[in-house]
Design a protein around this motif. Sequence first.
Motif, PDB file in Angstrom:
ATOM      1  N   ASP A  10      -3.349  -6.243  10.693  1.00 34.14           N
ATOM      2  CA  ASP A  10      -3.787  -5.210  11.634  1.00 34.14           C
ATOM      3  C   ASP A  10      -4.997  -5.727  12.394  1.00 34.14           C
ATOM      4  O   ASP A  10      -6.072  -5.927  11.829  1.00 34.14           O
TER       5      ASP A  10
ATOM      6  N   ARG B 177      -1.136   0.859  11.098  1.00 32.13           N
ATOM      7  CA  ARG B 177      -1.420   0.468   9.713  1.00 32.13           C
ATOM      8  C   ARG B 177      -0.681   1.356   8.732  1.00 32.13           C
ATOM      9  O   ARG B 177      -0.037   0.874   7.785  1.00 32.13           O
TER      10      ARG B 177
ATOM     11  N   GLU C 138      -6.520  -6.440   7.053  1.00 26.52           N
ATOM     12  CA  GLU C 138      -7.331  -6.018   8.189  1.00 26.52           C
ATOM     13  C   GLU C 138      -8.048  -7.204   8.819  1.00 26.52           C
ATOM     14  O   GLU C 138      -8.649  -8.023   8.125  1.00 26.52           O
TER      15      GLU C 138
END
Length: 352
Positions: free
Chosen positions: A67, A75, A87
């Motif tokens: 992401d 997400r 992330e």
Amino acid sequence: MREAVAVLPDNGSTTATVDETRTEEHQLDISVVMPCLNEEDSIAICVQKAKEWLERSGYRGEVLVVDNGSTDRSRELALAAGARVIEEPRRGYGRAYLTGIPQAQGKYIIMGDCDDTYDFTNLEPLIAPLRDGYDLVVGNRYAGGIRPGAMTWSHRYIGTPVITFLLRTFTGARLGDSQCGLRAFTREAYQRLGLHSTGMEFASEMILKAMRRRLRVAEVPIPYFPRVGEAKLNTFRDGWRHLRFLMLFTPAYVFTVPGLILSLLGAIAMATALLVSRGNADAWPHWPAVFVGPMLLVVGINALLLGLAAHLVASSKGITGEGRVSRLYRRQFSLEAFLGAAGALILAGVGL
């Protein structure tokens, strides 16, 4: 399937960036890595397709979504579809892969966009060459069929062909689509590449370094479909980043060789003008050479200096290793040396 076999010498060093502590017993067969930036309309579809293919093919695998700072539900939808999500808030196509690929647990790694342009239901054509000993497999959208509306005319007929031509020229790689985002490679190959680019030029760096590291590169046809959702590409910004990277990575082709040729032609023209003027001041090619020679020489010298600057910048940024040229520059040259050389050239010009 075609193999790219031409090789350029490598002056750089590699850096292993994939976790090498995993044992063979705990390693998965395949990791499918997808960068994601606000792709809530397509991310779940792509994850599901990839997982279904893994299950149907019998591979032990995972789908890993990076992401890249999404502000929508990407997400959450990726997690719900069964992906492992990592992330990386710092934006960038290459940055997402540089963060995600080292976390992949598969022996073979497949990278691809999660905008539903690639067919994740059939990834076997990418894996088969790896099992046969290839290190990197690149998809070819032109050979596999670009569906109507899947690619803008500027990218299809200008951007991608131009960059592919430059990469073929600089590396000898016989690739027909150097910018295809659907690729597969081994963990060992990724460790040898030592990639650094954080933007779209990540794709070009992979090809260039694969050839310089003497990796075996294959190309297979893959279909290309219209994307779901809003496009993230910026034609001019991303195109410039590719050209900028190529100029930094291949200064010999872009600056040094042309600079040497122009400087030589300029010196020959000026020498000819001086020799002819001794016998007949009005004879050809005295006057044309007087004007053309210095211009060629100045342009050539500037090209050589740009080549040196490009090499030093690329070396300082880790794009290339520190070769003999940069080592010589750092040991022998200083501001005072350049000022002295400039003064000598000025005096020589006044004398002539």
